[in-house]
Motif scaffolding. Sequence first.
Motif, mmCIF file in Angstrom:
data_model
loop_
_atom_site.group_PDB
_atom_site.id
_atom_site.type_symbol
_atom_site.label_atom_id
_atom_site.label_comp_id
_atom_site.label_asym_id
_atom_site.label_seq_id
_atom_site.Cartn_x
_atom_site.Cartn_y
_atom_site.Cartn_z
ATOM 1 N N HIS A 1 0.821 -1.215 0.000
ATOM 2 C CA HIS A 1 0.000 0.000 0.000
ATOM 3 C C HIS A 1 0.854 1.264 0.000
ATOM 4 C CE1 HIS A 1 -4.091 -1.422 0.244
ATOM 5 N NE2 HIS A 1 -3.842 -2.169 1.295
ATOM 6 N N GLY B 1 -4.949 -3.327 -3.210
ATOM 7 C CA GLY B 1 -5.552 -2.000 -3.143
ATOM 8 C C GLY B 1 -6.966 -2.027 -3.686
ATOM 9 N N ASP C 1 5.678 -0.081 -3.903
ATOM 10 C CA ASP C 1 4.870 -0.768 -4.908
ATOM 11 C C ASP C 1 5.168 -0.281 -6.322
ATOM 12 O OD1 ASP C 1 3.710 -2.171 -2.884
ATOM 13 O OD2 ASP C 1 1.724 -1.261 -3.058
ATOM 14 N N THR D 1 -8.099 2.967 -5.403
ATOM 15 C CA THR D 1 -6.641 3.062 -5.307
ATOM 16 C C THR D 1 -5.981 2.654 -6.615
ATOM 17 O OG1 THR D 1 -6.666 2.615 -2.933
ATOM 18 C CG2 THR D 1 -4.616 2.167 -4.112
#
Length: 324
Positions: A241, A265, A246, A269
Motif C-alpha cells: 500500500h 488496493g 509498490d 486506489t
Amino acid sequence: MAVLEHITALALRRHQQGQRVALATVMTTWGSAPRPVGAQMLICEDGSFHGSVSGGCVEGAVILEATEALETGQCRRLRYGVADADAFAVGLACGGEIELVVEPVGLGQGMDPTLLERLAEAQAARQPVGVQLDLVNWQRDLISPQTDPSVFEAGGGRRGDIFTHIQSVPLRLVIVGAVHIAQYLAPMAQLAGYLVTIIDPRDSFASPARFDGYEVIVDWPEEALTRMSLDRRTALVTLTHDPKMDTPALQYAVASDAFYIGALGSTRTHAKRRQSMLDQGMSPEQFARIQGPVGLDIGSRSPAEIALSILAAITAKLRGKADG
C-alpha cells in the motif's frame, strides 16, 4: 517451515549425505491419469519419499519397486492402469493409465550422480534442461533448448524406446511487502510448488521470526529486483500500500516476462495508481498487465482469505483460466 526443495535438488542432497535414493518419473499417461508426464517422486532407502507420480494411487507399489531397484541397481519400467489385473489393488481404477521409469542414483543402470548435479545446477540457475534416456541400454544424454529446440517445443514423453524428460524452470512467487497477508500467502504458495521470495526494506517486517524458512531480501524493491530475472515462470504481487515500494516494483515487473502481476488496493486506489503510472510514462498496455484489486473476487475479508484469493488468481493465470 523448511525451505521448499525440488525433487532434483533434494535427491542430490540425500545422495551426497550417503543415502541410496531412486527417482520415479512419469513417462506416459492415458485417460484420467492424475499426474502429468514428467511428474517425479524421490524414494530414499530410509523409507521416506517425496513428491508423487499419481496423487496417491500407486505410490505404495512404486515404493516397493524402487526399494528393489536400490538393492539390484537395475532400472525398472512400470505400467499401471485399469486394464491391469492389479489395478484395484494399486488404486488406479479411475480409468487412467500411467507408465513410469524408476532409476536408482549412482547404482548399476541408474543415473550418474554427476548428471544429477548438472540438473540441480540448471534448476538453481532457472535454466530449462532435459535428459534423453535410452530404455534399452540405459544411456542418458543431457539436452538443452539451444541444442534440441524441437524436442523442447514438442515436450517430454516416451517415443519408442527413448524417454525425454524436460526439467522445467521452477515456479517462483515474488512478494513485495512482508505484511500480514504475506505471512499466509508465502506458505500457501510454497505448498502449491512455488519458490517464494519476499522483499521489504523494513527490518521489523522482513524478520526471520516472521518468515522463517523463506528467502527474505531486506532491500528496496527497485534494488532487489535488478538482481533477479522475472521470467515466464515468475509471479509478482505488491502488498505494501506504499507507492514508494509498490510503484518501482510494478514498473520493473511490467517490463519483464512475469506471467502474473498483481497489486493490493481498492478499485479507487488502483485507478489512482493507473493515472500516476501513466503520467510517469507507462503505456496503457503495460498497465493492463497489472491485476488490481489483486486476487479473485471470492468475498475475501481476512488476511488468510485475501492470500487464498491471490493464489487462486495466480493459478488461474498459470493454467490459462484467467481473462485476458
